[in-house]
Write a protein that holds these residues in place. Structure first.
Motif, mmCIF file in Angstrom:
data_model
loop_
_atom_site.group_PDB
_atom_site.id
_atom_site.type_symbol
_atom_site.label_atom_id
_atom_site.label_comp_id
_atom_site.label_asym_id
_atom_site.label_seq_id
_atom_site.Cartn_x
_atom_site.Cartn_y
_atom_site.Cartn_z
ATOM 1 N N TYR A 18 0.812 -1.214 0.000
ATOM 2 C CA TYR A 18 0.000 0.000 0.000
ATOM 3 C C TYR A 18 0.850 1.272 0.000
ATOM 4 N N PHE A 19 2.168 1.127 0.005
ATOM 5 C CA PHE A 19 3.036 2.301 -0.014
ATOM 6 C C PHE A 19 3.046 2.920 -1.412
ATOM 7 N N PRO A 20 3.053 4.229 -1.502
ATOM 8 C CA PRO A 20 3.210 4.872 -2.821
ATOM 9 C C PRO A 20 4.586 4.573 -3.395
ATOM 10 N N ASP A 30 11.360 3.512 5.612
ATOM 11 C CA ASP A 30 9.915 3.483 5.868
ATOM 12 C C ASP A 30 9.609 2.965 7.269
ATOM 13 N N TRP A 75 1.137 11.533 2.935
ATOM 14 C CA TRP A 75 0.449 10.256 2.729
ATOM 15 C C TRP A 75 -1.007 10.331 3.161
ATOM 16 N N ARG A 78 -3.092 11.756 0.408
ATOM 17 C CA ARG A 78 -3.233 10.804 -0.702
ATOM 18 C C ARG A 78 -4.065 9.579 -0.319
ATOM 19 N N VAL A 80 -3.353 7.164 1.826
ATOM 20 C CA VAL A 80 -2.568 5.934 1.965
ATOM 21 C C VAL A 80 -2.974 5.154 3.205
ATOM 22 N N ARG A 83 -6.290 3.394 2.760
ATOM 23 C CA ARG A 83 -6.169 2.227 1.882
ATOM 24 C C ARG A 83 -5.533 1.048 2.610
ATOM 25 N N SER A 248 -7.002 10.192 8.997
ATOM 26 C CA SER A 248 -5.852 9.309 8.801
ATOM 27 C C SER A 248 -5.404 8.708 10.127
#
Length: 260
Positions: A18-20, A30, A75, A78, A80, A83, A248
């Protein structure tokens, strides 16, 4: 540093899809950055108070390194973190029985500010008997693990959240909800989707509604879910003015607590 939180290799492997994608120069580690983000949100810290082991809280002008907050904000915008939760939930949920409920999340003065413009719903914060609040609507599986969320201002009714979450309901046999969801249109919508409602009737109804009381007792699991989410201090108390950033935090808490 033993009291710091670190994501395990197994957890990182589950989150990796799921990371961009990284464009240009590689991202900072990360695992270190995400572990720091989790630590700040769980303990209710300011970003500038994050332990130095997770990296600098301010941008370094001569380095490519990104701060915890920069990654968090970028993130979050976006989607993230949302998701992550929805992806892991769709793969492991037990949707035979789902539950729906809502809870209030207290808004700190730094989120609501002292100057509240009349009719401004952009921050999804509203005035209730308990003060300035945000309401979190949620659907969970039979084990009380969250499947989807919807956020509104505190004074918004449960019906609004139910209508918003209706399309996201998985294929299930039963839906458990309290009296706040007793509405003919909601019952009809559930039956149209092949879902049997287990919702007690309001006392104002002329005819009592029959429901499975034994099955209804399982609804306590979604209440327990809300309690566990509020163990994270930046979820129990909203410090962020931006609703996307706060949403988030809720999604990240749900992911770490229930799906990793």
């Amino acid at each position: 540093m033993s009291d710091l939180y670190w994501l395990t290799d197994e957890q990182m492997a589950r989150l990796q899809p799921y990371f961009p994608k990284s464009h240009g120069k590689p991202r900072v580690d990360d695992r270190r950055v995400l572990s720091g983000i989790v630590f700040v949100n769980r303990n209710g810290l300011r970003w500038c108070d994050a332990p130095s082991a997770y990296g600098p809280h301010k941008p370094v002008s001569s380095a490519v390194e990104r701060t915890l907050y920069n990654r968090w904000k970028r993130w979050g915008e976006r989607g993230v973190f949302l998701r992550m939760m929805e992806g892991l939930a769709s793969a492991e949920a037990v949707p035979k029985t789902v539950m729906i409920d809502a809870t209030y999340l207290k808004a700190h003065r730094t989120a609501s500010s002292l100057r509240v413009k009349k009719g401004n719903l952009g921050r999804l914060i509203g005035r209730t008997k308990g003060g300035m609040n945000t309401k979190l609507h949620a659907v969970s599986d039979a084990n009380g693990r969250p499947l989807s969320f919807f956020m509104t201002a505190g004074q918004v009714s449960d019906y609004t959240g139910a209508a918003a979450l209706l399309d996201d309901l998985p294929k299930a046999q039963w839906l458990l909800g309290d009296r706040g969801y007793d509405a003919d249109w909601f019952r009809d919508a559930l039956e149209a989707k092949g879902i049997q409602p287990c919702i007690p009737g309001r006392t104002s109804r002329n005819e009592p509604v029959r429901y499975d009381k034994r099955r209804y007792r399982r609804r306590s699991r979604i209440e327990i879910m809300f309690g566990r989410l509020k163990d994270w201090r930046r979820v129990a108390t909203r410090y962020d003015r931006c609703p996307t950033v706060f949403f988030s935090a809720v999604a990240l808490a749900a992911t770490v607590i229930f799906w990793l």
